[in-house]
Enzyme design. Structure first.
Site, PDB file in Angstrom:
ATOM      1  N   LYS A  88       4.694  -5.541  -2.094  1.00 57.31           N
ATOM      2  CA  LYS A  88       4.597  -5.402  -0.633  1.00 57.31           C
ATOM      3  C   LYS A  88       5.865  -5.960   0.003  1.00 57.31           C
ATOM      4  O   LYS A  88       6.270  -7.093  -0.265  1.00 57.31           O
ATOM      5  CB  LYS A  88       3.384  -6.182  -0.102  1.00 57.31           C
ATOM      6  CG  LYS A  88       2.083  -5.428  -0.277  1.00 57.31           C
ATOM      7  CD  LYS A  88       0.912  -6.241   0.174  1.00 57.31           C
ATOM      8  CE  LYS A  88       0.570  -6.044   1.626  1.00 57.31           C
ATOM      9  NZ  LYS A  88      -0.697  -6.742   1.984  1.00 57.31           N
TER      10      LYS A  88
HETATM   11  O1  G3P Z   1      -4.334  -5.538   4.623  1.00 56.97           O
HETATM   12  C1  G3P Z   1      -3.904  -6.224   5.739  1.00 56.97           C
HETATM   13  C2  G3P Z   1      -4.755  -7.400   5.973  1.00 56.97           C
HETATM   14  O2  G3P Z   1      -4.717  -8.276   4.897  1.00 56.97           O
HETATM   15  C3  G3P Z   1      -4.508  -8.059   7.283  1.00 56.97           C
HETATM   16  O3  G3P Z   1      -5.717  -8.061   7.888  1.00 56.97           O
HETATM   17  O4  G3P Z   1      -7.473  -8.981   9.259  1.00 56.97           O
HETATM   18  O5  G3P Z   1      -5.382 -10.333   8.884  1.00 56.97           O
HETATM   19  O6  G3P Z   1      -5.346  -8.293  10.336  1.00 56.97           O
HETATM   20  P1  G3P Z   1      -5.978  -8.960   9.177  1.00 56.97           P
END
Ligand code: G3P
Length: 219
Positions: A88
């Site tokens: 990533k």
């Molecule tokens: O895949 C992206 C994720 O890990 C981020 O999610 O909930 O932190 O916006 P969030």
């Protein structure tokens, strides 16, 4: 649509992988930090649990350092799992340079922290294997996250772009349905949302009443 699990929690990955529905895993530094074990320990185990892309994020800020860090990650993973390693890379100009270099070396990349169709287009042009638009964070910011997925799907379809779209930052089961209706390649979903997708109160009630009625006739 492929389903990735968005967590570094090994118990969750193990259990949900056993349902036979997982195609890959995404992690990020925040998710890894919640696990209280070393990065290497966690990822070594994840590779044994899921046979599909396992996404690991680099933290360097300069392209050369990102490439070095990515290669270091790859060097510590047993050869038999190399086909599943996906690095990533954050979406910025340094990230794009790193993606181009890693692509040349045959290392899969997932450009993360994407918030617009233009960013997705640039990442694809640089050679990203995957792009990850964060729809939940867009919703939080007062923008329609799914609209960005719609735009990306249209653009990638217009030009037969091979980069796969991972709908990320999913917050609830409706996000998953919308991603699938738009034809997104992948949704990466937190374990609690996968559990909600599996459950329905009418299913539970139906099982209970069938078992009760079976008791009356089984002898
Ligand atoms: O895949 C992206 C994720 O890990 C981020 O999610 O909930 O932190 O916006 P969030």
């Amino acid at each position: 649509m492929k389903i990735f699990i968005d967590t570094a929690d090994l118990n969750e990955i193990k259990e949900i992988a056993s349902w036979g529905i997982l195609d890959g895993v995404t992690t990020n530094p925040t998710l890894l930090a919640k696990c209280g074990r070393s990065f290497q320990d966690i990822i070594d185990e994840i590779f044994t649990l899921v046979d599909g892309p396992i996404n690991l994020e680099v933290l360097s800020e300069k392209a050369d350092d990102m490439v070095r860090e990515a290669k270091q990650i790859v060097s510590k993973i047993p050869q038999k799992y190399h086909k599943n390693i996906t690095i990533k890379i954050p979406m910025d100009s340094e990230g794009l340079i790193a993606v181009k270099a890693l692509c040349k070396d045959g290392i899969k990349t997932n450009v993360t922290l994407i918030f617009s169709a233009n960013q997705a287009l640039l990442a694809a042009k640089a050679g990203a294997t995957f792009v990850s638009p964060f729809i939940g964070r867009l919703d939080d910011n007062g923008q329609e996250g799914m609209h960005v997925i719609e735009e990306i799907m249209d653009i990638f379809c217009n030009y037969d772009i091979e980069t796969e779209v991972i709908v990320a930052s999913i917050r609830h089961p409706i996000h998953v349905i919308e991603a699938a209706r738009l034809g997104a390649d992948i949704a990466t979903i937190p374990p609690e949302v996968i559990r909600k997708m599996m459950k329905h109160p009418l299913t539970d009630a139906g099982i209970k009443s069938f078992l009760k009625d079976w008791e009356k006739v089984k002898k």
